[in-house]
Design an enzyme around this catalytic site. Structure first.
Site, short mmCIF file in Angstrom:
data_model
loop_
_atom_site.label_atom_id
_atom_site.label_comp_id
_atom_site.label_asym_id
_atom_site.label_seq_id
_atom_site.Cartn_x
_atom_site.Cartn_y
_atom_site.Cartn_z
N GLY A 125 114.16 -4.35 24.24
CA GLY A 125 114.12 -5.55 25.08
C GLY A 125 113.06 -5.54 26.15
O GLY A 125 112.92 -6.51 26.88
N CYS A 129 103.59 -27.75 6.27
CA CYS A 129 104.14 -29.10 6.38
C CYS A 129 105.41 -29.11 7.24
O CYS A 129 106.51 -29.34 6.72
CB CYS A 129 104.43 -29.63 4.99
SG CYS A 129 103.29 -30.93 4.57
#
Ligand SMILES: Cc1ncc(COP(=O)(O)O)c(C=O)c1O
Length: 419
Positions: free
Chosen positions: A235, A346
């Protein structure tokens, strides 16, 4: 990057772009800096392989002494194949199959360092696999330390420590977990682990998680569990361009201070950095396919359409992450013209955001800080081949992958047989 000229490299690619380039020296340096933060105290830097599973990278980190945090049987086998000692592997994940557990319990002859169980149900399942294989399974309990999302300051999809998360055992169930492990002849509860979230903006939530873990370790030791380590997870955030105040080593030092206060310095401290080791040391090179200009609401708009898309680097689409985009060759004039950099996929989320580039569009760009959660999350969506990867050490290319020809995807998909 790493002493190689990126534009030359992009142009040299026989199979074109998009191409990831990684600096193996810088990655090894990150590992050394993190290991140095232990000052020789017992500890393990277990690289979160999910961030980047490329062989040259996992091998380089193994050579520096890193272990691995894996989340599937595939990653476990990869870490072993790249020379990570079985004892230095921890295995997280909420739903491991029996097959995967068996691999973990038998790898290297005596099994990996620890299976990090994420539920009471899993603890029972691991005990059953231990019984079936006739072994005692080393387990650690991944805890949900209850660090609130608003104190973490990271994106909701990458914060994992809060209470509703599917990860980890909740604090209310820890006593039951200790009892169940102690009562089993096939389990050794040797640790507690947590991962409070990713891209942490400050050290305090990490230290908060560590405090919870060391308290639990003390409680379990009091009940006779053979606790050997506490794993404060990954983290540690990196600088994606907005500035970042803390080095990963400071997280380790903060956890060690919590450990000292808890009086548990004899335990090994494990950390599981992914992004912090590799994120800043990989770039994604892309070529500009074309531009598009339009006038919308009376205002001019410019798009720079590149050949890397969200299938190559999904972080902007998935986490609203911003990666800097820079030209590989700086054009004449100031970089003061806003261009919206988009890929060919797309989807409207195939968008790397607006970047100030020259008035004249560059031919090729680098998308920065793409070393973590880039290629590992790539897909062939829209029938696109995976990006190639290039590995640099000592100022030269030491390994590269080949791009699959378009035919390969067509054969694979069209070739799905019927009946
Ligand atoms: C259990 C666990 N450990 C380590 C990591 C690595 O996180 P990071 O790359 O932010 O250091 C993750 C990321 O999701 C994780 O879930």
């Amino acid at each position: 990057l790493g002493g190689v000229a990126l534009d030359e490299l992009a142009r040299d690619q026989a199979s074109g772009t998009p191409t990831y380039v990684y600096d193996l020296d810088a990655i090894a340096r990150e590992a050394r800096e993190l290991i140095a933060a232990f000052d020789g105290a017992p500890g393990l830097v277990a690289f979160a392989v999910k961030a980047n599973g490329a062989g040259p990278i996992v091998r380089a980190l193994a050579r520096e002494g890193c272990g691995a945090d894996v989340v599937s049987g595939g990653e476990l086998a990869l870490a072993l194949a790249c020379g990570v000692a079985a004892k230095k592997i921890v295995y997280s994940g909420v739903a491991k199959t029996d097959d995967e557990l068996d691999l973990a319990l038998t790898a290297g002859g005596t099994g990996i360092g620890a299976v990090q169980v994420e539920s009471l149900e899993e603890l029972t399942r691991v005990a059953a696999r231990g019984a079936a294989l006739g072994v005692r399974a080393r387990v650690s309990v991944r805890v949900n330390p209850g660090v609130e999302e608003d104190t973490i300051g990271t994106h909701a999809h990458i914060s994992t420590g809060h209470d509703e998360a599917k990860f980890g055992v909740s604090l209310g169930d820890i006593d039951a977990a200790i009892e169940r492990a102690n009562a089993s002849t096939h389990l050794d509860l040797i640790g507690f682990a947590a991962h409070v979230g990713s891209q942490l903006a400050s050290i305090e939530p990490y230290a908060q998680g560590a405090r919870v873990l060391f308290e639990l370790a003390a409680r379990a030791i009091g009940r006779g569990a053979p606790i050997a380590f506490v794993d404060t997870g990954g983290g540690m955030g990196i600088d994606y361009g907005g500035g970042y105040p803390s080095r990963p080593a400071e997280f380790v030092r903060a956890a060690r201070e919590v450990q000292r206060v808890a009086g548990l310095e004899r335990l090994s401290l494990h950390v599981e950095p992914g992004r912090a080791l590799v994120g800043a040391h990989g770039v994604l090179l892309a070529s500009v396919i074309q531009t598009k200009r339009a006038t919308i609401g009376g205002a001019p708009r410019r798009w720079l359409m590149v050949d890397a898309g969200m299938n190559d680097l999904i972080r902007p689409a998935l986490y609203q992450a911003r990666h800097r985009v820079v030209p590989l060759v700086r054009g004449a004039g100031e970089a003061s013209t806003p261009w919206r950099v988009v890929g060919p996929v797309c989807e409207s989320s195939d968008d790397f955001g607006e970047h100030l580039l020259g008035a004249e569009p560059p031919a090729r760009v680098a998308i920065l800080d793409a070393g973590a959660y880039g290629f590992t999350m790539a897909s062939q969506y829209n029938g696109r081949a995976l990006a190639t990867e290039v590995f640099v050490r000592g100022g030269r290319v030491v390994a590269r992958t080949e791009r699959a020809p378009r035919d390969a995807w067509v054969r694979e998909r069209a070739g799905v047989g019927e009946g």
